[in-house]
Design a protein around this motif. Structure first.
Motif, short mmCIF file in Angstrom:
data_model
loop_
_atom_site.label_atom_id
_atom_site.label_comp_id
_atom_site.label_asym_id
_atom_site.label_seq_id
_atom_site.Cartn_x
_atom_site.Cartn_y
_atom_site.Cartn_z
N SER A 254 0.83 -1.21 0.00
CA SER A 254 0.00 0.00 0.00
C SER A 254 0.86 1.25 0.00
N GLY A 255 1.91 1.24 0.81
CA GLY A 255 2.78 2.43 0.89
C GLY A 255 3.42 2.74 -0.44
N ILE A 256 3.90 1.71 -1.11
CA ILE A 256 4.59 1.93 -2.38
C ILE A 256 3.61 2.22 -3.51
N SER A 257 2.50 1.50 -3.53
CA SER A 257 1.69 1.54 -4.74
C SER A 257 0.48 2.45 -4.63
N ILE A 258 0.10 2.88 -3.44
CA ILE A 258 -1.12 3.71 -3.36
C ILE A 258 -0.73 5.14 -3.01
N CYS A 259 -0.88 5.53 -1.78
CA CYS A 259 -0.61 6.95 -1.49
C CYS A 259 0.36 7.13 -0.33
N GLY A 260 1.35 6.29 -0.26
CA GLY A 260 2.45 6.53 0.65
C GLY A 260 2.11 6.32 2.11
N VAL A 261 2.48 7.31 2.93
CA VAL A 261 2.38 7.15 4.38
C VAL A 261 0.93 6.92 4.81
N SER A 262 0.00 7.70 4.27
CA SER A 262 -1.39 7.54 4.72
C SER A 262 -1.90 6.15 4.36
N ALA A 263 -1.49 5.62 3.20
CA ALA A 263 -1.91 4.27 2.80
C ALA A 263 -1.27 3.22 3.69
N ALA A 264 -0.01 3.44 4.04
CA ALA A 264 0.68 2.47 4.90
C ALA A 264 0.00 2.41 6.27
N ILE A 265 -0.33 3.59 6.82
CA ILE A 265 -0.97 3.61 8.14
C ILE A 265 -2.40 3.06 8.05
N ALA A 266 -3.12 3.43 6.99
CA ALA A 266 -4.49 2.94 6.83
C ALA A 266 -4.50 1.42 6.68
N THR A 267 -3.57 0.90 5.91
CA THR A 267 -3.51 -0.54 5.71
C THR A 267 -3.06 -1.24 6.99
N GLY A 268 -2.05 -0.67 7.65
CA GLY A 268 -1.59 -1.25 8.91
C GLY A 268 -2.75 -1.35 9.90
N THR A 321 2.92 10.42 -1.00
CA THR A 321 2.56 11.49 -0.07
C THR A 321 2.07 12.71 -0.87
N ASP A 322 1.06 13.36 -0.32
CA ASP A 322 0.46 14.51 -1.01
C ASP A 322 1.46 15.63 -1.19
N GLY A 323 2.25 15.87 -0.14
CA GLY A 323 3.21 16.97 -0.21
C GLY A 323 4.22 16.76 -1.32
N ALA A 324 4.79 15.57 -1.38
CA ALA A 324 5.80 15.29 -2.41
C ALA A 324 5.18 15.33 -3.80
N ASP A 325 3.97 14.79 -3.93
CA ASP A 325 3.34 14.79 -5.25
C ASP A 325 3.05 16.21 -5.72
N ALA A 326 2.46 17.02 -4.84
CA ALA A 326 2.17 18.40 -5.23
C ALA A 326 3.46 19.16 -5.52
N ALA A 327 4.49 18.90 -4.71
CA ALA A 327 5.77 19.56 -4.93
C ALA A 327 6.35 19.16 -6.28
N ALA A 328 6.34 17.86 -6.56
CA ALA A 328 6.86 17.38 -7.84
C ALA A 328 6.03 17.90 -9.00
N GLY A 329 4.71 17.94 -8.81
CA GLY A 329 3.83 18.45 -9.87
C GLY A 329 4.09 19.91 -10.16
N ALA A 330 4.28 20.70 -9.10
CA ALA A 330 4.55 22.13 -9.28
C ALA A 330 5.89 22.33 -9.99
N LEU A 331 6.87 21.54 -9.59
CA LEU A 331 8.19 21.64 -10.25
C LEU A 331 8.08 21.25 -11.72
N LEU A 332 7.38 20.14 -11.98
CA LEU A 332 7.22 19.67 -13.36
C LEU A 332 6.51 20.72 -14.20
#
Lengths: 500, 94
Positions: A254-268, A321-332
């Motif tokens: 879940s952490g790798i393939s869905i949405c990172g930390v929140s997915a890892a905690i939700a799945t855990g 993670t939302d932060g990293a995705d938004a950051a990467a998206g803004a940079l891109l």
């Protein structure tokens, strides 16, 4: 503390909800200017492009930044800067108080982050870093400015600087980073900024409704495909090749393939794993997400310069993670637009590539509650075989639902509703909300970059062993190529509209 | 309102507190059985993990861990046998 939770639990005690309150409060303040009303947000400073010899030769604060609204044009730039600090510090400190954070440490940390953010933002707007050697609206500012060299990074330069400052703190000044930890909340900052981005989506929907709806629907479809492919492949890889236990494999998948930390905690939580498992996976996610932010936007810009929307959507599925995705998206977004301008001489409208990245990610976030609920049922009925004794309430879906998404949709739909209900206000809508969706949103992105860097310590990779190896292999061999394939399938041929 | 039990995970062991209970076990299934043994047949207990016991930095990503309801079976074991959970998170399969 009770298992008998109400649907409204957490509304005043979680950062997720506080991103909604802060975001919508400032958006509402922006709307107060509609129809000849009061400008309540024009004090927010807006940075300006500058050139260092000019600034040194005849220094003035106004060359760096100035109040964003015409109503406040007479304010000294430093007054608007201090006022903005006071407003944002007060809003976030109020939220921190309700989240039972240490308010004193939060305010001190926030003050440092705010100052660093502005240093990066101002420095990053120096023309040698940003300006592209191409004509925009018949004017080539690179040539007009007499520049002999330039990195031509576009508006991505401040983001990169902010990230580097944050990473330097997180990796080379760790005791300082620890003192900032109470306020270094990249997810809170970015979720608030995402609520503001609902305003941008509203404006984009009005500007090109067909394209916006297309992005929304294809983002949802791409997300569904991603869930169906990514998770089973990574889970199987973890079980069969790396011989991990079921719980570790599920959390990691879940952490790798869905949405990172929140997915890892939700799945855990869904599979009732020991907390050490999602926490360990979360540390991995945060570090790898930073690597993705540093590598993927530049790589996609270099490798696929003619596929901006595909690139954006692929980022949304790849970067965790939302932060990293938004950051990467803004940079891109900024790097690709700068490159397109330099090579083709055409300016793409800002924000569409970021929107493609974000919409895909938001769909992924939205379904994590459902996914975790399904996993919980599978675990209770099939793995633990305790269906008679343990029951999971569907309310768990709501408790795992990312609430900032509500703020994003409220901002988006209310923007459209105002434009539809009062056509006479439509023309003024973009202006009234321009400060919120412009400099306020950008500043929160900048804060996110600095905070994200400050909480990333690459040394934590030590001792992660085969979990880190599996993460790297899954990311490079499975997630990134598949995400790109899925993004290509749904978004190929889409280009941002030209800037108006 | 269903009676409440709050879970934490401390020093490698699950701990359940509330409704006059204070029980712990290294295996959650076994702890469930201990709780079941303490409550009346036909009664349901609401169990919730205290997410505040997770590291503070994780809360900004997700603030809920899990909650479930526990309904004792007719024949609850009085002394449940704990499965072997000595492997680390990254350990090999059973």
């Amino acid at each position: 503390m009770s298992a008998n939770r109400r649907w409204s639990s957490g509304m005043l005690s979680t950062e997720d909800w506080w991103s909604v309150w802060v975001g919508l409060a400032l958006y509402a303040a922006g709307l107060a200017a509609l129809g000849g009303g009061v400008d309540l947000v024009g004090w927010m400073p807006r940075t300006r492009p500058w050139e260092w010899t000019d600034a040194v030769g005849a220094f003035a604060w106004s060359k760096w930044f100035a109040p964003g609204g015409a109503t406040y044009a007479a304010w000294h730039p430093l007054a608007s800067w201090l006022f903005a600090y006071a407003v944002f510090a007060a809003l976030f400190a109020f939220g921190a108080y309700h989240q039972r954070l240490n308010v004193r440490r939060f305010v001190l940390g926030f003050t440092v982050l705010y100052a660093l953010t502005w240093v990066a933002w101002i420095a990053g707007n120096e023309l040698h870093l940003t300006i592209v050697d191409a004509a925009v609206d018949g004017r080539n500012r690179y040539r007009d400015g007499g520049l002999s060299w330039g990195l031509q990074l576009g508006e991505g330069a401040p983001y990169l600087l902010a990230l580097l400052i944050g990473l330097a703190i997180g990796n080379f000044a760790k005791s300082f980073a620890a003192r900032l930890a109470e306020a270094a909340k990249p997810e809170w900052f970015i979720k608030t900024a995402i609520v503001f981005l609902g305003v941008n989506l509203g404006a984009q929907t009005i500007q090109a409704s067909g394209f916006a709806v297309n992005l929304i629907l294809t983002g949802a479809a791409a997300t569904f495909v991603a869930y169906m492919f990514f998770w089973p492949i990574v889970y199987t890889l973890a079980r069969r090749v790396f011989k991990l236990k079921r719980d570790a494999s599920a959390v990691l998948a879940s952490g790798i393939s869905i949405c990172g930390v929140s997915a890892a905690i939700a799945t855990g939580g869904a599979i009732r794993a020991r907390p050490v498992i999602p926490v360990t996976v979360s540390m991995l996610v945060v570090i790898f997400a930073m690597v993705e932010v540093l590598v993927l936007p530049a790589a996609y810009t270099a490798l696929f310069p003619d596929a901006p929307i595909v690139n954006g959507a692929a980022l949304g599925m790849t970067v965790k993670t939302d932060g990293a995705d938004a950051a990467a998206g803004a940079l891109l977004d900024d790097l690709m637009r700068a490159r397109h301008l330099a090579v083709e001489g055409e300016t793409w409208a800002a924000g569409w590539i970021l929107t493609a990245s974000l919409l895909t990610k938001i769909w992924i976030d939205v379904f994590i509650g459902v996914w975790a609920f399904v996993l919980a049922l599978i675990w209770v009925y099939k793995v633990e075989k305790r269906a008679g004794a343990v029951s999971i309430s569907p309310a768990e879906i709501w408790f795992r639902f990312p609430k900032f998404v509500l703020g994003y949709f409220v901002a988006w739909l209310s923007y459209l509703a105002i434009a539809a209900a009062w056509p006479e206000l439509k023309a003024g809508l973009a202006g009234a909300t321009g400060v919120v969706s412009g400099p306020m949103r950008t500043m929160l992105f900048m804060l996110t970059f600095v905070a994200m860097g400050a909480v990333t310590d690459f040394a934590k990779l030590k001792g992660m062993g085969k979990l880190a190896v599996l993460y790297a292999i899954a990311l490079v061999v499975v997630i990134a190529p598949l995400a790109y394939g899925v993004a290509y399938l749904f978004h190929r041929g889409l280009l941002p509209p030209p800037a108006q | 309102m269903t009676p409440d039990v709050v879970l934490t995970h401390e020093n490698g062991r699950w701990r359940a507190r509330g409704e006059g209970l204070d029980l712990e076990h290294e295996d959650l299934g076994a702890l469930d059985a201990l709780i079941e043994a303490q409550i009346a047949e036909g009664e349901t207990v609401a169990v919730r993990f205290d997410a505040a016991s997770l590291p503070v930095w994780t809360r900004q990503y997700h603030s809920h861990y899990f909650a479930y309801r526990l309904r004792p079976a007719a024949e609850s074991p009085e002394c449940p046998e704990a499965p072997d959970h000595s492997e680390a998170a990254s350990g090999t399969d059973r």
